[in-house]
Scaffold this motif. Structure first.
Motif, PDB file in Angstrom:
ATOM      1  N   LYS A 141      -3.312   7.979  -4.577  1.00 51.39           N
ATOM      2  CA  LYS A 141      -3.312   7.456  -3.215  1.00 51.39           C
ATOM      3  C   LYS A 141      -4.142   8.373  -2.343  1.00 51.39           C
ATOM      4  O   LYS A 141      -4.424   9.523  -2.695  1.00 51.39           O
ATOM      5  CB  LYS A 141      -1.885   7.371  -2.672  1.00 51.39           C
ATOM      6  CG  LYS A 141      -1.220   8.735  -2.501  1.00 51.39           C
ATOM      7  CD  LYS A 141       0.139   8.599  -1.869  1.00 51.39           C
ATOM      8  CE  LYS A 141       0.698   9.955  -1.483  1.00 51.39           C
ATOM      9  NZ  LYS A 141       1.803   9.848  -0.560  1.00 51.39           N
ATOM     10  N   SER A 142      -4.544   7.853  -1.200  1.00 52.42           N
ATOM     11  CA  SER A 142      -5.230   8.709  -0.237  1.00 52.42           C
ATOM     12  C   SER A 142      -4.214   9.700   0.324  1.00 52.42           C
ATOM     13  O   SER A 142      -3.135   9.321   0.765  1.00 52.42           O
ATOM     14  CB  SER A 142      -5.865   7.862   0.877  1.00 52.42           C
ATOM     15  OG  SER A 142      -4.935   6.922   1.370  1.00 52.42           O
ATOM     16  N   ASP A 143      -4.585  10.976   0.270  1.00 53.20           N
ATOM     17  CA  ASP A 143      -3.726  12.056   0.755  1.00 53.20           C
ATOM     18  C   ASP A 143      -4.587  13.307   0.933  1.00 53.20           C
ATOM     19  O   ASP A 143      -5.815  13.226   0.921  1.00 53.20           O
ATOM     20  CB  ASP A 143      -2.539  12.310  -0.196  1.00 53.20           C
ATOM     21  CG  ASP A 143      -2.973  12.644  -1.618  1.00 53.20           C
ATOM     22  OD1 ASP A 143      -4.143  13.022  -1.825  1.00 53.20           O
ATOM     23  OD2 ASP A 143      -2.138  12.529  -2.534  1.00 53.20           O
ATOM     24  N   THR A 193       0.851  -1.194   0.000  1.00 55.34           N
ATOM     25  CA  THR A 193       0.000   0.000   0.000  1.00 55.34           C
ATOM     26  C   THR A 193       0.882   1.238   0.000  1.00 55.34           C
ATOM     27  O   THR A 193       1.946   1.253   0.616  1.00 55.34           O
ATOM     28  CB  THR A 193      -0.922   0.029   1.234  1.00 55.34           C
ATOM     29  OG1 THR A 193      -0.125   0.014   2.410  1.00 55.34           O
ATOM     30  CG2 THR A 193      -1.873  -1.151   1.249  1.00 55.34           C
ATOM     31  N   GLN A 229      -7.523   4.438   4.241  1.00 54.90           N
ATOM     32  CA  GLN A 229      -6.345   4.409   3.401  1.00 54.90           C
ATOM     33  C   GLN A 229      -6.771   3.795   2.072  1.00 54.90           C
ATOM     34  O   GLN A 229      -7.504   2.807   2.047  1.00 54.90           O
ATOM     35  CB  GLN A 229      -5.244   3.558   4.037  1.00 54.90           C
ATOM     36  CG  GLN A 229      -3.956   3.534   3.244  1.00 54.90           C
ATOM     37  CD  GLN A 229      -2.914   2.643   3.871  1.00 54.90           C
ATOM     38  OE1 GLN A 229      -3.219   1.547   4.315  1.00 54.90           O
ATOM     39  NE2 GLN A 229      -1.678   3.108   3.914  1.00 54.90           N
ATOM     40  N   TYR A 239      -8.192  -4.854   4.324  1.00 53.89           N
ATOM     41  CA  TYR A 239      -8.019  -4.226   3.020  1.00 53.89           C
ATOM     42  C   TYR A 239      -8.912  -4.959   2.023  1.00 53.89           C
ATOM     43  O   TYR A 239      -8.807  -6.174   1.884  1.00 53.89           O
ATOM     44  CB  TYR A 239      -6.557  -4.283   2.570  1.00 53.89           C
ATOM     45  CG  TYR A 239      -5.689  -3.301   3.296  1.00 53.89           C
ATOM     46  CD1 TYR A 239      -5.474  -2.026   2.779  1.00 53.89           C
ATOM     47  CD2 TYR A 239      -5.098  -3.625   4.511  1.00 53.89           C
ATOM     48  CE1 TYR A 239      -4.697  -1.102   3.458  1.00 53.89           C
ATOM     49  CE2 TYR A 239      -4.311  -2.710   5.193  1.00 53.89           C
ATOM     50  CZ  TYR A 239      -4.120  -1.458   4.661  1.00 53.89           C
ATOM     51  OH  TYR A 239      -3.349  -0.542   5.335  1.00 53.89           O
ATOM     52  N   ASP A 260      -5.552   3.060  -2.288  1.00 54.55           N
ATOM     53  CA  ASP A 260      -4.670   3.092  -3.446  1.00 54.55           C
ATOM     54  C   ASP A 260      -5.551   2.860  -4.664  1.00 54.55           C
ATOM     55  O   ASP A 260      -6.442   2.012  -4.636  1.00 54.55           O
ATOM     56  CB  ASP A 260      -3.628   1.967  -3.410  1.00 54.55           C
ATOM     57  CG  ASP A 260      -2.902   1.858  -2.087  1.00 54.55           C
ATOM     58  OD1 ASP A 260      -2.478   2.900  -1.581  1.00 54.55           O
ATOM     59  OD2 ASP A 260      -2.765   0.738  -1.580  1.00 54.55           O
ATOM     60  N   GLN A 305     -11.881   7.487   8.942  1.00 51.13           N
ATOM     61  CA  GLN A 305     -10.460   7.292   8.684  1.00 51.13           C
ATOM     62  C   GLN A 305     -10.294   6.170   7.667  1.00 51.13           C
ATOM     63  O   GLN A 305     -10.966   5.145   7.762  1.00 51.13           O
ATOM     64  CB  GLN A 305      -9.721   6.918   9.970  1.00 51.13           C
ATOM     65  CG  GLN A 305      -9.772   7.999  11.022  1.00 51.13           C
ATOM     66  CD  GLN A 305      -9.254   7.519  12.354  1.00 51.13           C
ATOM     67  OE1 GLN A 305      -9.511   6.396  12.761  1.00 51.13           O
ATOM     68  NE2 GLN A 305      -8.523   8.381  13.038  1.00 51.13           N
ATOM     69  N   GLY A 333      -0.854   4.528  -0.069  1.00 51.30           N
ATOM     70  CA  GLY A 333      -1.676   5.642   0.379  1.00 51.30           C
ATOM     71  C   GLY A 333      -1.400   6.035   1.816  1.00 51.30           C
ATOM     72  O   GLY A 333      -0.957   5.225   2.629  1.00 51.30           O
ATOM     73  N   ASP A 334      -1.645   7.303   2.113  1.00 50.91           N
ATOM     74  CA  ASP A 334      -1.550   7.781   3.493  1.00 50.91           C
ATOM     75  C   ASP A 334      -2.846   7.456   4.222  1.00 50.91           C
ATOM     76  O   ASP A 334      -3.908   7.349   3.608  1.00 50.91           O
ATOM     77  CB  ASP A 334      -1.356   9.307   3.516  1.00 50.91           C
ATOM     78  CG  ASP A 334      -0.057   9.730   2.873  1.00 50.91           C
ATOM     79  OD1 ASP A 334       0.971   9.066   3.106  1.00 50.91           O
ATOM     80  OD2 ASP A 334      -0.075  10.739   2.136  1.00 50.91           O
ATOM     81  N   TRP A 335      -2.767   7.324   5.531  1.00 48.76           N
ATOM     82  CA  TRP A 335      -3.990   7.256   6.317  1.00 48.76           C
ATOM     83  C   TRP A 335      -4.545   8.677   6.376  1.00 48.76           C
ATOM     84  O   TRP A 335      -3.813   9.614   6.704  1.00 48.76           O
ATOM     85  CB  TRP A 335      -3.717   6.724   7.726  1.00 48.76           C
ATOM     86  CG  TRP A 335      -3.640   5.234   7.729  1.00 48.76           C
ATOM     87  CD1 TRP A 335      -2.516   4.467   7.678  1.00 48.76           C
ATOM     88  CD2 TRP A 335      -4.742   4.337   7.744  1.00 48.76           C
ATOM     89  NE1 TRP A 335      -2.854   3.144   7.664  1.00 48.76           N
ATOM     90  CE2 TRP A 335      -4.213   3.025   7.707  1.00 48.76           C
ATOM     91  CE3 TRP A 335      -6.126   4.491   7.795  1.00 48.76           C
ATOM     92  CZ2 TRP A 335      -5.013   1.891   7.719  1.00 48.76           C
ATOM     93  CZ3 TRP A 335      -6.931   3.363   7.799  1.00 48.76           C
ATOM     94  CH2 TRP A 335      -6.381   2.083   7.764  1.00 48.76           C
TER      95      TRP A 335
END
Length: 195
Positions: free
Chosen positions: A153-155, A42, A138, A108, A140, A136, A44-46
């Motif tokens: 990605k999560s951001d 993964t 995460q 996931y 991709d 919350q 992506g950011d949380w």
């Protein structure tokens, strides 16, 4: 009354059992996702909704494609109950633990969103339906067209709203009032892989 040990106990004597035989066999299966979904970690950011408070929220990401998708997937992990939609089409609902206070191990999930994407503007929307937890997640995303490979990605590029509007699935926003960039979380130590 039993005088001997059960087979699952450490002290059980299995000397009288037939020894296992090794055999060679070929296994095959049909893989419906590109292998990189499973090979690539993964990235992506949380992220968390900008309100950072427990309660319902919507998080979404808009992006442009230069052509129709040949393959597309999203890998998503959320820490509360959610509904997922791509371009107004509901893809999944994960609300089995809605309202429960005990934390569940994050899972996931991988979604094939190829048939739901189009040339031009696209929206992925997640409605968080649990009142007891903050939104919350995460994620991709990878999309392959005949001209390009896109990865998101999560951001902080994802937007959030501290409620679920009636048209949350479509991604249409009657106004930008209340929408704010998501907050990147660097301190979710209870989430594997314990970053």
């Amino acid at each position: 009354d039993r005088d001997s040990r059960w087979w699952f106990e450490t002290e059980f004597n299995d000397d009288h059992w037939e020894r296992p035989r090794r055999t060679r066999t070929d296994l095959s299966t049909v893989v419906t996702f590109p292998p990189q979904v499973f090979r690539r970690p993964t990235w992506g950011d949380w992220i968390e909704s900008a309100s950072r408070l427990p309660g319902q929220a919507t998080i979404q990401r808009r992006f442009l494609l230069d052509n129709k998708a040949q393959s597309a997937w999203i890998r998503l992990c959320a820490l509360s109950s959610y509904r997922l939609a791509v371009n107004g089409i509901a893809i999944d609902t994960q609300e089995q633990r809605l309202g429960l206070s005990d934390a569940e191990s994050p899972v996931y999930r991988i979604y094939d969103c190829t048939p739901f994407l189009r040339n031009g503007s696209n929206t992925i929307a997640i409605a968080f339906t649990d009142h007891s937890r903050p939104a919350q997640m995460q994620a991709d995303i990878e999309v392959v067209t005949n001209q390009s490979v896109y990865r998101w990605k999560s951001d902080e590029q994802w937007c959030s709203l501290a409620r679920i509007p009636a048209n949350w699935q479509s991604g249409a926003q009657e106004s930008r009032d209340g929408w704010a960039p998501c907050e990147v979380q660097n301190n979710l130590s209870r989430v594997p892989p314990w970053r």
